[in-house]
Design an enzyme around this catalytic site. Structure first.
Site, PDB file in Angstrom:
ATOM      1  CG  HIS A 164      -7.118   3.424  -2.220  1.00  0.00           C
ATOM      2  ND1 HIS A 164      -7.481   4.326  -1.246  1.00  0.00           N
ATOM      3  CD2 HIS A 164      -6.166   2.643  -1.661  1.00  0.00           C
ATOM      4  CE1 HIS A 164      -6.764   4.099  -0.159  1.00  0.00           C
ATOM      5  NE2 HIS A 164      -5.971   3.078  -0.377  1.00  0.00           N
ATOM      6  NE  ARG A 183      -0.241   4.404   2.873  1.00  0.00           N
ATOM      7  CZ  ARG A 183      -0.761   3.779   3.918  1.00  0.00           C
ATOM      8  NH1 ARG A 183      -1.259   4.475   4.925  1.00  0.00           N
ATOM      9  NH2 ARG A 183      -0.772   2.473   4.014  1.00  0.00           N
ATOM     10  CB  CYS A 199      -0.377   0.547  -0.015  1.00  0.00           C
ATOM     11  SG  CYS A 199      -1.377   1.952   0.509  1.00  0.00           S
TER      12      CYS A 199
END
Lengths: 282, 106
Positions: free
Chosen positions: A195, A239, A243
């Site tokens: 990311h 979330r 991850c």
């Protein structure tokens, strides 16, 4: 394959089936013609829009609102006096200011940890019980994910506005930033590995660059979200939990300081973005 | 007891736009659980929508419809304030009925 088809055939009317068929054929075309990433991303966007017409997260929002107003716990009171950051009982807009420092618990809290605090302080639930069922699954409805869907949905259309000026909030932000770049696990991954650059993806999923304002905003403001492939409305804690799993990190403990610090970093970087959650994701 | 449906019915021109969101597991009967045992099929089989005593939609569904399905359809011959009633029945005989009033398009 079967599961993918089931996912596509989300809506059951003839018109919706046709939409799904168009979407799937568009997928096939774009992958065949190989016109580059932009085209594929556009088609995925179209698929999302087709799904978004009737987002099942609404079912979670409705259930969450009921739970919020129900008298529950040993003290038999509702959560309606819970201070989510904008004063006792204010739900609208609360998601946009979290995580935040709360003087009553003397902690920086995100939505989920704040709800746990309210369940303990207001409703008298034992701490372990308040946080015991964070994520739903088949035959297991999570009250937490329903509450999160309701509360985040009440900030739809409002701008993210995390202040982060309190010394503890700054500490959490700095810690979250450090975690974002921390490499570890068997893959030697950090959050930034996936990311921290433009145009990255896993399979067909475009990975947002969370260090750039525009993509940091669009990513954060579309969580919580209904995951079609799981049939569940997922919270931001989920979330991050997932991850960590994908990075092969140790399990991220629900509402841990680490999870809140990382949320602080990502939420504040999304300041100014307009909330559009619960969204819908493949 | 299953969760309520979310129903929206909106009059646009002379047609009513109906959107229904249903909470249902919609198990196909082909999936296995963690222990390797087949999860029994559990899905909505019949859907009926009525308005003013008339059936405006009648559908037979199967296991290929997704979990928490949405249904949208249009019909004519109703006005603002009329009631749309939707009922589903699944293969275990469970049923659920919900209703909504038709509103004018914004």
């Amino acid at each position: 394959m079967y599961k993918a088809m089931r996912t596509l055939i989300k809506a059951a009317t003839v018109s919706a089936l046709i939409t799904a068929a168009i979407v799937s054929s568009a997928f096939a075309q774009s992958s065949l013609s190989n016109q580059g990433g932009d085209q594929a991303i556009k088609e995925i966007e179209r698929y999302r829009q087709a799904l978004g017409d009737g987002n099942p997260a609404e079912l979670w929002e409705a259930r969450g609102e009921d739970i919020w107003k129900q008298k529950r716990g040993p003290k038999m009171v509702s959560l309606e006096q819970c201070d989510l950051g904008l004063g006792a009982g204010v739900v609208k807009g609360a998601y946009t200011v979290l995580p935040k420092f709360f003087s009553d618990s003397d902690k920086v809290e995100d939505l989920e940890s704040r709800l746990v605090t309210c369940m303990v302080m207001l409703q008298g639930f034992p701490y372990d019980q308040a946080k015991k069922n964070p994520f739903g699954g088949p035959d297991n409805k999570s009250d937490m994910e329903a509450l999160v869907a309701y509360i985040s949905g009440s900030s739809r259309g409002m701008k993210m506005n995390v202040t982060g000026n309190h010394p503890d909030e700054k500490k959490y932000y700095a810690l979250g930033r450090k975690m974002f770049f921390h490499r570890g696990g068997p893959h030697d991954f950090s959050c930034a590995s996936c990311h921290g650059a433009d145009g990255q993806r896993i399979r067909l999923q475009a990975l947002p660059n969370l260090l750039k304002q525009e993509t940091a905003r669009s990513a954060y403001t579309t969580w919580p979200a209904y995951r079609v492939s799981q049939g569940e409305a997922r919270s931001f804690q989920w979330r991050l939990f997932d991850c960590f799993r994908q990075q092969r990190f140790p399990e991220l403990e629900f509402t841990s300081d680490a999870s809140i610090a990382l949320t602080m970093f990502l939420a504040k970087n999304a300041n100014g973005g307009v909330m559009n959650a619960p969204a819908i994701k493949r | 007891m299953s969760d309520p449906m979310r129903i929206r019915a909106q009059l646009t021109g002379d047609k009513v736009d109906v959107r229904v969101l249903m909470a249902h597991e919609m198990e196909t009967g082909l999936r296995k659980d963690a222990a390797g045992k087949i999860v029994p099929a559990h899905f909505i089989q019949n859907v009926i929508a009525t308005c003013n005593g008339k059936t405006v939609l009648s559908a037979q569904w199967g296991p290929s419809v997704s979990k928490n399905p949405t249904l949208s359809f249009r019909f004519s011959g109703a006005k603002v304030g009329d009631k749309v009633i939707v009922t589903w029945v699944d293969n275990k005989g469970d049923k659920r009925t919900d209703e909504a009033l038709i509103t004018a398009a914004a």
